[in-house]
Design an enzyme around this catalytic site. Structure first.
Site, PDB file in Angstrom:
ATOM      1  N   HIS A 421       1.065  -1.478  -0.653  1.00 49.05           N
ATOM      2  CA  HIS A 421       0.164   0.075   0.124  1.00 49.05           C
ATOM      3  C   HIS A 421       1.058   1.434  -0.159  1.00 49.05           C
ATOM      4  O   HIS A 421       0.501   2.117  -0.592  1.00 49.05           O
ATOM      5  CB  HIS A 421      -1.013  -0.359   1.517  1.00 49.05           C
ATOM      6  N   CYS A 731      -0.520  -4.724 -16.344  1.00 48.84           N
ATOM      7  CA  CYS A 731      -0.391  -4.177 -15.155  1.00 48.84           C
ATOM      8  C   CYS A 731       0.188  -4.085 -13.690  1.00 48.84           C
ATOM      9  O   CYS A 731       0.214  -3.702 -12.700  1.00 48.84           O
ATOM     10  CB  CYS A 731      -1.949  -4.622 -15.126  1.00 48.84           C
TER      11      CYS A 731
HETATM   12  C1  PEP Z   1      -0.250  -7.814 -10.183  1.00 45.98           C
HETATM   13  O1  PEP Z   1      -1.008  -8.822  -9.485  1.00 45.98           O
HETATM   14  O2  PEP Z   1       0.568  -7.837 -10.579  1.00 45.98           O
HETATM   15  C2  PEP Z   1      -1.578  -6.848 -10.357  1.00 45.98           C
HETATM   16  C3  PEP Z   1      -1.689  -5.523 -10.836  1.00 45.98           C
HETATM   17  O3  PEP Z   1      -2.577  -6.766  -9.088  1.00 45.98           O
HETATM   18  P1  PEP Z   1      -2.280  -6.624  -7.571  1.00 45.98           P
HETATM   19  O4  PEP Z   1      -0.617  -6.455  -7.349  1.00 45.98           O
HETATM   20  O5  PEP Z   1      -2.744  -5.697  -7.423  1.00 45.98           O
HETATM   21  O6  PEP Z   1      -2.168  -7.951  -7.123  1.00 45.98           O
END
Ligand code: PEP
Ligand code: MG
Length: 779
Positions: A421, A731
């Site tokens: 976070h 992402c």
């Molecule tokens: C990931 O797992 O790369 C992702 C983008 O999701 P998070 O970081 O929110 O788990």
């Protein structure tokens, strides 16, 4: 006169004919090849509502509390109904139809476009939806004109005007009616370099109608022409789709480009010459570089639109330093990537930005160097002592801390990795941060003056940075000019807190590749179940709508991929209602993402209802992304719930994250289930492929998104998706790393979504990799 012909209009007629109308009139007057047409003036709209005496009722109808979603929906329906159901006075009807009969052979297909008189205000959505109807004939012309008028009263437009304090009754709208050019080829042209202003023309071209290029549906060919020596640098793209008129229905449809034309170069030397000549004429006419939409039919070049280029960054030393060359990338990043990208890799770049005794060190998770007084925050009450320019030192940040994080000069945490976070929020706020120091809260003292180097990941004793050099909090960050190199691979941005939307949009990114919804929920401080219990379902749905809408508005019409909720139970446990969360031995392998949504379709239904209402409001740029799916069954089940919620999966763009090896191995079946895109969540994909807890500092050195096994899974998914025409994206944090960018572009990924502060570097890395690919193919 209800209408004005384009050749009767000049730039000064903005109030009468709106921005589009005035610009087309001016170009026509300058003798440029603009297709013929006329404008139903803003005054005509005004007299239509006044003479029919619906004006007062109209403005009363939209005077509502726009935060009340159902009242807003009702207001928009009523206002639009009033306009759409009021008949045209005979005289007006005749004048418009007679004018139409004079275009072409009297049976012409025309484009009908709203032309807002306030279009050039900072936010175009202020004026309305900017509706465009293509291939309109006499039969439905009048309805289309009325629909353009009604577009002043979509939920989105009403909301925006109210929010910005504009009076609904002073906004007018004109409508351009113009002969359609049945383009064989079309595209856009910058008459000078869009960032440096250098005498370099850039043309993007694709097959069919220009909407495919403007909307980003196709990767166009790219032609860079030096206006000094006429040299042309051509990059031919693979053009998979084209927009054209369906001969039977007259509607614009998206079709696949025939195999043999996909990699065929669109523009001939002769056509380039004609376009360059046109570009020079229009630039000379306005005495300012222009961004032109053009089309070619049977060898004849038409100009569809021209606007001044607003992105030329006169103050940018960065751009200016590159001299006359087109590619500014070389001067912006070196081969090893920026300091930020290095920090994201966990490298410690040597920089002398700050020096002194290192007190603690950790992962540099948000770049920048600042000095200030440390404030140790052990409990929420401690936040009060954090003043402007202080440095928050805490075990781990929480959603409640966001307001204090905004005013802080820096953030240091004991725990957490690059995807915690603290790391995500501080990066998005533009506040330098170091996470995972293990001991900052015990080593540092309240009030102690320290220097935080977010690039090196080091906290130094004393003040080494003057306060005025400090990174400014987000409200004061001057948005970067949206100067971006043109790339065939789209470069998007990740957003986790709606407060960062403006800063994210200012990067010039092609859209949002990941909008996390967890942070919106976490900031409610209650679990969804608890919040609903206390405030009702509608309140919960509205919270989601508000959070998403803030981002969707900022980016409109650029796409925003919104991920459905994916919070592990341990994150929910800190919230009110969290004691009801299941106690899990390993939350990362537990009840999160789509698993939880499918298990609690009653709660998931609220998220889907929020999407449905956003679509109803006109946010057609919103896409739905499903987290932590494992196989096609997860996808089919989620799709069925979307349908139950009134969302048509055939009409909306939706897709799945590839975050587990199982998902990577079953992407073919997911493609058959109908996903439009697959997006690599490399934070999780790495964790699950390598069995390395992403939040565990003890194994942080084993967390390697570039591990050959992870790359193999990614490469295979891209290949399968290409075969099935499914777009691919990344992402996870790794999308901000140059090595990953190179790998993905070489594999043929469709888009890359990066952290806000990395977008610029990623754009240049993509550009460089694409150019290398092209060069290698011809060498
Ligand atoms: C990931 O797992 O790369 C992702 C983008 O999701 P998070 O970081 O929110 O788990
Ligand atoms: Mg994930």
């Amino acid at each position: 006169m209800a209408v004005l012909w384009l050749d009767e209009i000049s730039a000064g007629d903005l109030e009468k004919v709106g921005g589009k109308g005035a610009s087309l009139g001016e170009l026509t007057g300058a003798g440029l090849p603009v297709p013929p047409g006329f404008v139903v003036t803003a005054g005509t709209y005004r007299s239509f509502i006044e003479e029919a005496e619906i004006d007062d009722e109209l403005f009363d109808a939209v005077d509502v509390d726009v935060d009340d979603s159902s009242a807003l929906a009702e207001a928009a329906d009523r206002a639009q109904e009033l306009i759409l159901e009021t008949p045209f006075p005979d005289e007006l009807r005749e004048e418009i139809l007679e004018s139409y009969a004079e275009i072409g052979d009297g049976e012409a297909f025309v484009a009908v476009r709203s032309s807002a008189t306030a279009e050039d205000l900072p936010d175009a959505s202020f004026a309305g939806q900017q509706d465009t109807y293509l291939n309109v004939t006499e039969e439905n012309l009048l309805n289309r004109v009325r629909e353009c008028w009604a577009s002043l009263f979509t939920q989105r437009a009403i909301y925006y005007r109210q929010e910005q304090g504009f009076d609904h009754s002073v906004v007018n709208i004109a409508v351009v009616v113009q002969q359609m050019v049945d383009a064989e080829k079309s595209g856009v042209m910058f008459t000078s370099h869009p960032s440096t202003g250098d005498p370099t023309m850039i043309i993007e071209a694709a097959w069919g109608l220009g909407e495919a290029v403007v909307s980003g549906a196709v990767s166009p060919d790219n032609y860079i022409i030096s206006r000094e020596d006429g040299d042309v640098d051509v990059t031919v793209a693979e053009k998979k789709v084209m927009h054209e008129k369906d001969e039977e229905t007259g509607q614009t449809v998206e079709r696949e480009v025939p195999e043999d034309k996909r990699t065929e170069r669109v523009l001939s030397e002769d056509e380039i010459e004609q376009l360059v000549e046109l570009g020079e004429r229009v630039e000379n006419h306005y005495d300012q570089p222009q961004d032109v939409e053009w089309a070619i039919v049977e060898g004849e070049v038409f100009m569809l639109q021209s606007r001044p280029i607003t992105t030329i960054d006169e103050s940018s030393g960065e751009a200016a330093a590159t001299g006359a060359t087109i590619d500014v990338s070389e001067s912006v990043t070196d081969g090893s990537g920026s300091a930020q990208a290095q920090a994201a890799r966990g490298d410690k770049p040597s920089s002398d930005s700050a020096s002194g005794e290192v007190l603690v060190d950790g992962l540099g998770s948000s770049p920048g160097t600042v000095s200030g007084a440390a404030q140790i925050v052990r409990k929420l009450d401690d936040l009060e002592k954090v003043g402007e320019g202080d440095i928050i030192v805490t075990e781990m940040t929480m959603p409640d801390m966001v307001p204090a994080m905004k005013r802080a000069a820096g953030i240091i945490t004991d725990e957490g990795g690059m995807t915690s976070h603290a790391a995500i929020v501080s990066r998005e706020l533009g506040v330098p941060a170091i996470v995972g120091t293990t001991n900052a809260t015990t080593v540092l003292e309240d009030g102690q003056i320290v220097t935080l180097d977010g690039d090196k990941g080091a906290v130094l004793d004393g003040e080494t940075v003057e306060p005025e050099e400090e990174t400014e909090p987000v409200e004061e960050v001057r948005p970067q000019a949206p100067v971006k190199p043109m790339t065939a691979t789209e470069v998007k941005v990740n957003v986790s807190i709606p407060e960062a939307a403006e800063r994210a949009a200012a990067t010039g990114a092609d859209g949002v590749g990941l909008l996390r919804t967890e942070h919106m929920i976490l900031s409610l401080n209650q679990t969804p179940e608890k919040f609903i219990e206390e405030n009702g379902e509608d309140a919960y749905i509205k919270e989601l709508i508000e959070g998403i809408r803030g981002v969707a508005d900022e980016f409109y019409p650029r796409p925003v991929r919104v991920r459905t909720l994916d919070a592990p139970t341990d994150e929910f446990r800190q919230l009110e209602g969290g004691s009801d969360e299941p106690k899990e031995h390993n939350p990362m392998l537990g009840y999160r993402g789509i698993r939880r949504s499918l298990d609690r379709p009653d709660v998931f239904a609220h998220e889907l209802e929020a999407f449905r209402r956003l679509y109803e409001m006109g946010y057609d740029n919103v896409e739905i992304m499903l987290p932590l799916v494992n196989d096609a069954e997860d996808v089919y089940r989620a799709k069925a719930l979307m349908k139950d919620a009134g969302i048509d999966p055939e009409k909306r763009k939706w897709g799945a994250m590839i975050e587990t090896p199982a998902a990577a191995l079953s992407v073919e079946e997911m493609a058959e289930a109908g996903i439009d895109f697959a997006s690599f969540g490399t934070n999780d994909l790495t964790q699950y492929t390598l069995a390395v807890d992403r939040n565990n500092e003890n194994v942080a050195d084993r967390f390697d998104e570039l591990h050959p096994s992870v790359l193999r899974l990614i490469g295979d998914v891209i290949e399968t998706c290409r075969e099935h025409d499914v777009a691919t994206s990344i992402c996870g944090q790794a999308g901000s790393k140059p090595e990953m960018v190179q790998f993905l572009v070489n594999e043929g990924v469709s888009s890359i979504s990066a952290n806000i502060d990395a977008v610029r570097d990623v754009q240049h890395e993509v550009k460089r990799t694409e150019q290398k690919l092209v060069l290698d193919s011809v060498r």
